[in-house]
Design an enzyme around this catalytic site. Sequence first.
Site, PDB file in Angstrom:
ATOM      1  N   MET A  33      66.433  53.751  56.188  1.00 35.65           N
ATOM      2  CA  MET A  33      66.072  52.577  54.856  1.00 35.65           C
ATOM      3  C   MET A  33      66.039  51.209  55.645  1.00 35.65           C
ATOM      4  O   MET A  33      66.308  49.793  55.032  1.00 35.65           O
ATOM      5  CB  MET A  33      67.053  52.115  53.419  1.00 35.65           C
ATOM      6  CG  MET A  33      66.922  54.156  53.335  1.00 35.65           C
ATOM      7  SD  MET A  33      67.733  53.550  51.861  1.00 35.65           S
ATOM      8  CE  MET A  33      69.153  53.548  51.473  1.00 35.65           C
ATOM      9  N   LEU A  36      68.782  48.420  60.434  1.00 34.18           N
ATOM     10  CA  LEU A  36      69.433  49.217  61.375  1.00 34.18           C
ATOM     11  C   LEU A  36      70.557  48.227  61.726  1.00 34.18           C
ATOM     12  O   LEU A  36      70.753  47.212  62.220  1.00 34.18           O
ATOM     13  CB  LEU A  36      68.264  49.338  62.526  1.00 34.18           C
ATOM     14  CG  LEU A  36      67.227  49.749  62.272  1.00 34.18           C
ATOM     15  CD1 LEU A  36      66.395  50.308  63.004  1.00 34.18           C
ATOM     16  CD2 LEU A  36      67.057  51.271  61.045  1.00 34.18           C
ATOM     17  N   GLU A  38      74.418  49.178  64.825  1.00 30.24           N
ATOM     18  CA  GLU A  38      75.143  50.642  65.716  1.00 30.24           C
ATOM     19  C   GLU A  38      75.109  51.770  65.079  1.00 30.24           C
ATOM     20  O   GLU A  38      74.450  52.502  66.154  1.00 30.24           O
ATOM     21  CB  GLU A  38      75.952  49.719  66.948  1.00 30.24           C
ATOM     22  CG  GLU A  38      76.004  48.540  67.486  1.00 30.24           C
ATOM     23  CD  GLU A  38      75.087  49.159  68.518  1.00 30.24           C
ATOM     24  OE1 GLU A  38      74.803  50.347  69.122  1.00 30.24           O
ATOM     25  OE2 GLU A  38      74.152  48.255  69.021  1.00 30.24           O
ATOM     26  N   HIS A  40      72.908  53.207  62.697  1.00 33.79           N
ATOM     27  CA  HIS A  40      71.491  53.917  63.181  1.00 33.79           C
ATOM     28  C   HIS A  40      71.093  54.185  64.483  1.00 33.79           C
ATOM     29  O   HIS A  40      70.709  54.897  64.792  1.00 33.79           O
ATOM     30  CB  HIS A  40      70.559  53.288  62.442  1.00 33.79           C
ATOM     31  CG  HIS A  40      71.175  52.541  61.128  1.00 33.79           C
ATOM     32  ND1 HIS A  40      70.993  51.084  60.636  1.00 33.79           N
ATOM     33  CD2 HIS A  40      70.387  53.426  59.311  1.00 33.79           C
ATOM     34  CE1 HIS A  40      71.110  51.237  59.233  1.00 33.79           C
ATOM     35  NE2 HIS A  40      70.675  52.324  58.723  1.00 33.79           N
ATOM     36  N   GLN A  64      65.863  57.533  45.172  1.00 36.75           N
ATOM     37  CA  GLN A  64      67.791  57.795  44.912  1.00 36.75           C
ATOM     38  C   GLN A  64      67.965  56.161  44.624  1.00 36.75           C
ATOM     39  O   GLN A  64      69.341  56.446  45.059  1.00 36.75           O
ATOM     40  CB  GLN A  64      67.549  57.952  46.737  1.00 36.75           C
ATOM     41  CG  GLN A  64      67.717  56.690  47.469  1.00 36.75           C
ATOM     42  CD  GLN A  64      67.573  56.544  49.522  1.00 36.75           C
ATOM     43  OE1 GLN A  64      67.061  57.879  49.543  1.00 36.75           O
ATOM     44  NE2 GLN A  64      69.442  56.935  49.912  1.00 36.75           N
ATOM     45  N   SER A 190      74.403  49.426  56.495  1.00 35.77           N
ATOM     46  CA  SER A 190      72.916  47.969  55.982  1.00 35.77           C
ATOM     47  C   SER A 190      73.953  47.488  55.045  1.00 35.77           C
ATOM     48  O   SER A 190      73.378  46.020  55.002  1.00 35.77           O
ATOM     49  CB  SER A 190      72.342  48.786  55.295  1.00 35.77           C
ATOM     50  OG  SER A 190      71.687  49.258  56.475  1.00 35.77           O
ATOM     51  N   ARG A 191      74.934  47.578  53.639  1.00 41.95           N
ATOM     52  CA  ARG A 191      75.192  47.233  52.379  1.00 41.95           C
ATOM     53  C   ARG A 191      76.219  46.259  52.642  1.00 41.95           C
ATOM     54  O   ARG A 191      76.625  45.398  52.236  1.00 41.95           O
ATOM     55  CB  ARG A 191      75.242  47.969  51.900  1.00 41.95           C
ATOM     56  CG  ARG A 191      74.597  48.774  50.634  1.00 41.95           C
ATOM     57  CD  ARG A 191      75.232  49.683  49.583  1.00 41.95           C
ATOM     58  NE  ARG A 191      73.896  50.230  49.139  1.00 41.95           N
ATOM     59  CZ  ARG A 191      73.447  51.156  49.109  1.00 41.95           C
ATOM     60  NH1 ARG A 191      73.574  51.428  49.575  1.00 41.95           N
ATOM     61  NH2 ARG A 191      72.157  51.722  48.250  1.00 41.95           N
TER      62      ARG A 191
HETATM   63  P1  AMP Z   1      70.928  54.365  55.552  1.00 43.78           P
HETATM   64  O1  AMP Z   1      70.041  53.571  56.746  1.00 43.78           O
HETATM   65  O2  AMP Z   1      71.978  53.908  55.202  1.00 43.78           O
HETATM   66  O3  AMP Z   1      69.756  55.258  54.655  1.00 43.78           O
HETATM   67  O4  AMP Z   1      71.007  55.425  56.666  1.00 43.78           O
HETATM   68  C1  AMP Z   1      70.468  56.306  57.750  1.00 43.78           C
HETATM   69  C2  AMP Z   1      71.357  56.608  58.459  1.00 43.78           C
HETATM   70  O5  AMP Z   1      72.035  56.390  59.227  1.00 43.78           O
HETATM   71  C3  AMP Z   1      71.815  58.033  57.598  1.00 43.78           C
HETATM   72  O6  AMP Z   1      71.730  59.102  58.839  1.00 43.78           O
HETATM   73  C4  AMP Z   1      73.121  57.204  58.035  1.00 43.78           C
HETATM   74  O7  AMP Z   1      74.203  58.585  57.166  1.00 43.78           O
HETATM   75  C5  AMP Z   1      73.627  57.076  59.302  1.00 43.78           C
HETATM   76  N1  AMP Z   1      74.610  55.465  59.448  1.00 43.78           N
HETATM   77  C6  AMP Z   1      74.729  54.862  58.246  1.00 43.78           C
HETATM   78  N2  AMP Z   1      75.753  54.410  59.173  1.00 43.78           N
HETATM   79  C7  AMP Z   1      76.618  54.676  60.292  1.00 43.78           C
HETATM   80  C8  AMP Z   1      77.522  54.543  60.722  1.00 43.78           C
HETATM   81  N3  AMP Z   1      77.923  53.480  60.337  1.00 43.78           N
HETATM   82  N4  AMP Z   1      77.518  55.617  61.457  1.00 43.78           N
HETATM   83  C9  AMP Z   1      77.183  56.712  61.846  1.00 43.78           C
HETATM   84  N5  AMP Z   1      75.759  57.043  61.374  1.00 43.78           N
HETATM   85  C10 AMP Z   1      75.480  56.005  60.005  1.00 43.78           C
END
Ligand code: AMP
Length: 296
Positions: A33, A36, A38, A40, A64, A190-191
């Site tokens: 989403m 980005l 580390e 991601h 979602q 991201s949050r």
């Molecule tokens: P999001 O942008 O939050 O929807 O996350 C996109 C992808 O990045 C998802 O597969 C998450 O599980 C992964 N992700 C988010 N945070 C982390 C993190 N700290 N370490 C590894 N993968 C992550």
Amino acid sequence: MHRPTVVSTVSELRQAVAAAHAAGKRVGLVPTMGALHEGHLSLVRASQAQCALTVVTIYVNPSQFGPGEDYDRYPRTLQADLDALDTCGGESLVFVPRNEEVYPPGYATWVEVGEVAEPWEGQCRPGHFRGVATIVLKLFNMAGADVAYFGQKDYQQVQVIRRMVEDLNVPIEVRICPTVREPDGLAMSSRNAYLGPESRRQALLLWNSLCLADELVRQGCRDASIIREKMRERIESVPDARIDYIALADPDTLRPVDQISGRTLAALAVRIGNTRLIDNRLLELPEKNVARKTQT
Ligand code: AMP
């Protein structure tokens, strides 16, 4: 530096992936989403290590998010995201669709996953996994990639996606990559951008309580309710923290366990002020217990 190509329509995406496949390239997919970090980028690098072309999708998927959740204020940082992807080096294509491309007028199809989607996030965020499963299946179908990369950070999400892929015979391989953490242990998210300095300090409670669970298991505690209680006490020591759930469960089925008798997932969601954070850790039994168990 390798400036990624950015496309916003399904037909451009399909064309690029078809060209890569025609050239005999393996194609990886990293759905995100945006905003980005580390975490991601570790997925992007994992894909680049195994695939000649990596498709990174950046889309804040409205379906979602529940009413009153953070869809409107979710960080959108496309230029910084593209700069970050530049630093990854390998060949990538960034898919940034608009809402009308994903959910055109008349859109009416949704994916509902059963058991693994029901507890935890499923209970606290009704409709969340319906939105996740739907967008992920759509992205799989749009991109036609060979393998998709997800983070352990969203453990339940990966189980939901694996279930969907198996149940619906989706021709893609799903890979899970370890959670990337800040130096003090906070899972990157991201949050985390929502956290002020005091909340940022308090957010460390999630990782602390998971480490406490791990420590208790190493010390021989096998009673899941005792471990959960100690985690709860640790988190409630901070007045601004509100627990959504703390779970100790089988890592495959996500069913709750009473006794720790093998690899166990500890997962939790906590609100620090207005920010809802999740994290998890796989608790391993010390070697000699595992050996003893397999002998009996
Ligand atoms: P999001 O942008 O939050 O929807 O996350 C996109 C992808 O990045 C998802 O597969 C998450 O599980 C992964 N992700 C988010 N945070 C982390 C993190 N700290 N370490 C590894 N993968 C992550």
